[in-house]
Write a protein that holds these residues in place. Sequence first.
Motif, PDB file in Angstrom:
ATOM      1  N   ALA A 107     104.809  16.069  17.283  1.00 29.47           N
ATOM      2  CA  ALA A 107     105.409  17.269  16.499  1.00 29.47           C
ATOM      3  C   ALA A 107     106.388  16.884  15.659  1.00 29.47           C
ATOM      4  O   ALA A 107     106.525  17.417  14.558  1.00 29.47           O
ATOM      5  CB  ALA A 107     105.927  18.135  17.610  1.00 29.47           C
ATOM      6  N   THR A 108     107.157  15.796  15.961  1.00 30.07           N
ATOM      7  CA  THR A 108     108.174  15.195  15.039  1.00 30.07           C
ATOM      8  C   THR A 108     107.434  14.610  13.700  1.00 30.07           C
ATOM      9  O   THR A 108     107.902  14.518  12.665  1.00 30.07           O
ATOM     10  CB  THR A 108     109.029  14.181  15.677  1.00 30.07           C
ATOM     11  N   LEU A 109     106.404  14.008  13.970  1.00 24.96           N
ATOM     12  CA  LEU A 109     105.689  13.375  12.815  1.00 24.96           C
ATOM     13  C   LEU A 109     105.138  14.316  11.839  1.00 24.96           C
ATOM     14  O   LEU A 109     104.785  13.971  10.465  1.00 24.96           O
ATOM     15  CB  LEU A 109     104.670  12.456  13.153  1.00 24.96           C
ATOM     16  N   LYS A 110     104.635  15.796  12.246  1.00 23.40           N
ATOM     17  CA  LYS A 110     104.335  16.687  11.478  1.00 23.40           C
ATOM     18  C   LYS A 110     105.350  16.903  10.173  1.00 23.40           C
ATOM     19  O   LYS A 110     106.476  16.718  10.319  1.00 23.40           O
ATOM     20  CB  LYS A 110     104.079  17.774  12.213  1.00 23.40           C
ATOM     21  N   ASN A 111     104.532  17.244   9.286  1.00 28.90           N
ATOM     22  CA  ASN A 111     105.443  17.388   7.893  1.00 28.90           C
ATOM     23  C   ASN A 111     106.403  16.334   7.454  1.00 28.90           C
ATOM     24  O   ASN A 111     107.223  16.518   6.630  1.00 28.90           O
ATOM     25  CB  ASN A 111     106.477  18.806   8.163  1.00 28.90           C
ATOM     26  N   LEU A 112     106.062  15.190   8.237  1.00 29.27           N
ATOM     27  CA  LEU A 112     106.996  14.066   7.523  1.00 29.27           C
ATOM     28  C   LEU A 112     106.312  13.466   6.100  1.00 29.27           C
ATOM     29  O   LEU A 112     105.229  12.814   6.326  1.00 29.27           O
ATOM     30  CB  LEU A 112     107.067  12.968   8.609  1.00 29.27           C
ATOM     31  N   ASP A 113     107.069  13.359   5.238  1.00 26.07           N
ATOM     32  CA  ASP A 113     106.484  12.993   3.842  1.00 26.07           C
ATOM     33  C   ASP A 113     106.356  11.529   3.785  1.00 26.07           C
ATOM     34  O   ASP A 113     107.266  10.893   4.515  1.00 26.07           O
ATOM     35  CB  ASP A 113     107.400  13.536   2.677  1.00 26.07           C
ATOM     36  N   ALA A 172     117.904  22.462   5.207  1.00 28.37           N
ATOM     37  CA  ALA A 172     118.809  21.699   4.340  1.00 28.37           C
ATOM     38  C   ALA A 172     118.094  21.923   2.894  1.00 28.37           C
ATOM     39  O   ALA A 172     116.616  21.898   2.916  1.00 28.37           O
ATOM     40  CB  ALA A 172     119.413  20.518   4.580  1.00 28.37           C
ATOM     41  N   HIS A 173     118.670  21.856   1.574  1.00 28.67           N
ATOM     42  CA  HIS A 173     117.993  21.511   0.715  1.00 28.67           C
ATOM     43  C   HIS A 173     117.620  20.091   0.478  1.00 28.67           C
ATOM     44  O   HIS A 173     118.257  19.481   0.432  1.00 28.67           O
ATOM     45  CB  HIS A 173     118.929  22.101  -0.434  1.00 28.67           C
ATOM     46  N   SER A 174     116.348  19.830   0.155  1.00 27.43           N
ATOM     47  CA  SER A 174     115.761  18.593   0.294  1.00 27.43           C
ATOM     48  C   SER A 174     114.348  18.406  -0.528  1.00 27.43           C
ATOM     49  O   SER A 174     113.575  19.621  -0.415  1.00 27.43           O
ATOM     50  CB  SER A 174     115.557  18.208   1.515  1.00 27.43           C
ATOM     51  N   THR A 175     114.067  17.514  -0.938  1.00 27.86           N
ATOM     52  CA  THR A 175     112.724  17.400  -1.240  1.00 27.86           C
ATOM     53  C   THR A 175     111.520  17.160  -0.232  1.00 27.86           C
ATOM     54  O   THR A 175     110.417  17.026  -0.486  1.00 27.86           O
ATOM     55  CB  THR A 175     112.555  16.239  -2.589  1.00 27.86           C
ATOM     56  N   HIS A 176     112.189  16.674   1.016  1.00 31.12           N
ATOM     57  CA  HIS A 176     111.384  16.587   2.098  1.00 31.12           C
ATOM     58  C   HIS A 176     110.851  17.951   2.968  1.00 31.12           C
ATOM     59  O   HIS A 176     111.731  18.735   2.812  1.00 31.12           O
ATOM     60  CB  HIS A 176     111.902  15.391   3.027  1.00 31.12           C
ATOM     61  N   SER A 177     110.020  17.934   3.524  1.00 30.12           N
ATOM     62  CA  SER A 177     109.355  19.016   4.452  1.00 30.12           C
ATOM     63  C   SER A 177     110.495  19.038   5.463  1.00 30.12           C
ATOM     64  O   SER A 177     111.001  17.951   6.249  1.00 30.12           O
ATOM     65  CB  SER A 177     108.095  18.837   4.885  1.00 30.12           C
ATOM     66  N   ALA A 178     110.765  20.153   6.029  1.00 28.86           N
ATOM     67  CA  ALA A 178     111.634  20.482   7.194  1.00 28.86           C
ATOM     68  C   ALA A 178     110.976  20.108   8.246  1.00 28.86           C
ATOM     69  O   ALA A 178     109.509  20.067   8.488  1.00 28.86           O
ATOM     70  CB  ALA A 178     112.174  21.841   7.276  1.00 28.86           C
ATOM     71  N   PRO A 179     111.596  19.744   9.666  1.00 27.27           N
ATOM     72  CA  PRO A 179     110.814  19.602  10.848  1.00 27.27           C
ATOM     73  C   PRO A 179     109.944  20.928  11.435  1.00 27.27           C
ATOM     74  O   PRO A 179     110.418  22.008  10.953  1.00 27.27           O
ATOM     75  CB  PRO A 179     111.926  19.636  11.674  1.00 27.27           C
ATOM     76  N   ASP A 180     108.693  20.816  11.991  1.00 27.73           N
ATOM     77  CA  ASP A 180     108.015  21.908  12.478  1.00 27.73           C
ATOM     78  C   ASP A 180     108.424  22.559  13.697  1.00 27.73           C
ATOM     79  O   ASP A 180     108.307  21.929  14.688  1.00 27.73           O
ATOM     80  CB  ASP A 180     106.582  21.313  12.467  1.00 27.73           C
ATOM     81  N   ALA A 181     109.347  23.473  13.482  1.00 24.96           N
ATOM     82  CA  ALA A 181     110.362  24.091  14.686  1.00 24.96           C
ATOM     83  C   ALA A 181     108.928  24.506  15.892  1.00 24.96           C
ATOM     84  O   ALA A 181     109.293  24.517  16.828  1.00 24.96           O
ATOM     85  CB  ALA A 181     110.961  25.409  14.226  1.00 24.96           C
ATOM     86  N   SER A 182     107.808  25.223  15.303  1.00 23.40           N
ATOM     87  CA  SER A 182     106.986  25.925  16.132  1.00 23.40           C
ATOM     88  C   SER A 182     106.254  24.661  16.851  1.00 23.40           C
ATOM     89  O   SER A 182     105.963  24.797  18.283  1.00 23.40           O
ATOM     90  CB  SER A 182     106.156  26.721  15.477  1.00 23.40           C
ATOM     91  N   ALA A 183     106.054  23.419  16.291  1.00 26.54           N
ATOM     92  CA  ALA A 183     105.152  22.629  16.954  1.00 26.54           C
ATOM     93  C   ALA A 183     106.201  21.859  18.006  1.00 26.54           C
ATOM     94  O   ALA A 183     105.892  21.641  19.273  1.00 26.54           O
ATOM     95  CB  ALA A 183     104.769  21.465  15.751  1.00 26.54           C
ATOM     96  N   LEU A 184     107.411  21.764  17.638  1.00 22.22           N
ATOM     97  CA  LEU A 184     108.434  21.091  18.687  1.00 22.22           C
ATOM     98  C   LEU A 184     108.794  22.100  19.818  1.00 22.22           C
ATOM     99  O   LEU A 184     108.901  21.375  20.808  1.00 22.22           O
ATOM    100  CB  LEU A 184     109.842  20.691  17.798  1.00 22.22           C
ATOM    101  N   ARG A 185     108.853  23.351  19.580  1.00 23.00           N
ATOM    102  CA  ARG A 185     109.170  24.350  20.601  1.00 23.00           C
ATOM    103  C   ARG A 185     108.013  24.227  21.504  1.00 23.00           C
ATOM    104  O   ARG A 185     107.991  23.985  22.822  1.00 23.00           O
ATOM    105  CB  ARG A 185     109.254  25.710  20.016  1.00 23.00           C
ATOM    106  N   ALA A 186     106.692  24.171  20.985  1.00 19.05           N
ATOM    107  CA  ALA A 186     105.397  24.153  21.970  1.00 19.05           C
ATOM    108  C   ALA A 186     105.520  22.776  22.723  1.00 19.05           C
ATOM    109  O   ALA A 186     105.140  22.826  23.682  1.00 19.05           O
ATOM    110  CB  ALA A 186     104.195  24.362  20.974  1.00 19.05           C
TER     111      ALA A 186
END
Length: 386
Positions: A380-386, A35-49
């Motif tokens: 993994a969820t906390l990664k990229n959390l602004d 989604a268009h946002s000023t926040h970073s997106a969830p780290d899909a690769s970290a969550l998948r791992a």
Amino acid sequence: MRALAVSTVLALGAVAAPLATAAPHPAVHAATHSAHSTHSAPDASALRAAISGLPDQDATAALVRVGGTSGSWHGVAGVRDLRTGAKALENARFRAGSTTKVVTAAVVLRLAADGRVDLDAPVQEYLPDLFAPNAGAFPDPISVRRLLNHTSGLKPGTSWGADFEEAYSHRFETLTPRQVVAGSVAAGRAHAPGTVQEYLGINYTLLGLLVEKVTGRPFAAGAERLVLRPAGMRHTYFPGTDPRIRGPHNRGYQLSGGKLLDVTEWNQYDRLAGGDMISTTADLERLITSLFRGRIVPQPQLREMFTVPAGIEGATMSAGLQRFTSDDGKVVWLKTGSRYGYNSVVGATRDLSRTLVYSVNSTDAKGEDMNAVAQRIVLATLKNLD
């Protein structure tokens, strides 16, 4: 906790399964939405791992939903059933455990908003018959708010036993919430109300009975009308004394004596408002977003869910939630849950820039240490959390 006297045990036999590491390792199935946002997106690769390689010694399956203003990710890994090796179901229902308390707190706060419950009134006034047998042991009033934020000073109530083996032997028997409360009242108080914060299910067992007294209906009916239906939680329900999980679900297992016992069927009516709910990750995501947006509980009462009692050392719990602060200062409001075979969490930042819901089929769901798979999901969820 006091163990209830042994009654007739239904000898249905334990289902023993091989260790999870002997089962096949299906791939992680995941989907990502940006989604268009000023926040970073969830780290899909970290969550998948985080959920890859299941089943393993820690869990047989995992369901994860990470959302927020910056996009979403959801994935599933593991198996539905160790015997067949069938892939885990993403839409599976599971025992939500103590994440039920978020719903219960919301019900009580809704009733407070409607003027039907006074948060500062003593619970003894709402349920005098429960405290009458040992009223002298409770010289100070216990307000409804003290139950909500776990500062009541009560002791644990009656249970089927303190360890897995004893509880497992009673899994098809019924222990009522009133019996649970009777054991707590008989034991007297542990602390004066408002002096210590101690997380105990007895607080929410009492809140469930209070809801029934105020509404004149079963707790499940009140929860359905005030929270589940407004939040759009169409796949969530309270099973009562039914030990089954109705609808699609991934089976739960508990490691005991070197074998994994199937613990999917279990009568948990004694938990009721404190932990008896069955839900899905999608429904819990709807719950947390609806709540935080003020669609379930009006803002004046919603503040209780983000207010930790002042003046109590180490307090982190509010009404139905817990404040978690990461090492780098990120604050997430969440609630964990555990029933044998199932670990869960529902949580979000206050501004809903990041939400997390998971259900992990833990092989030691009531263990002292956090499940390794769940821990990887959180990190993994906390990664990229602004």
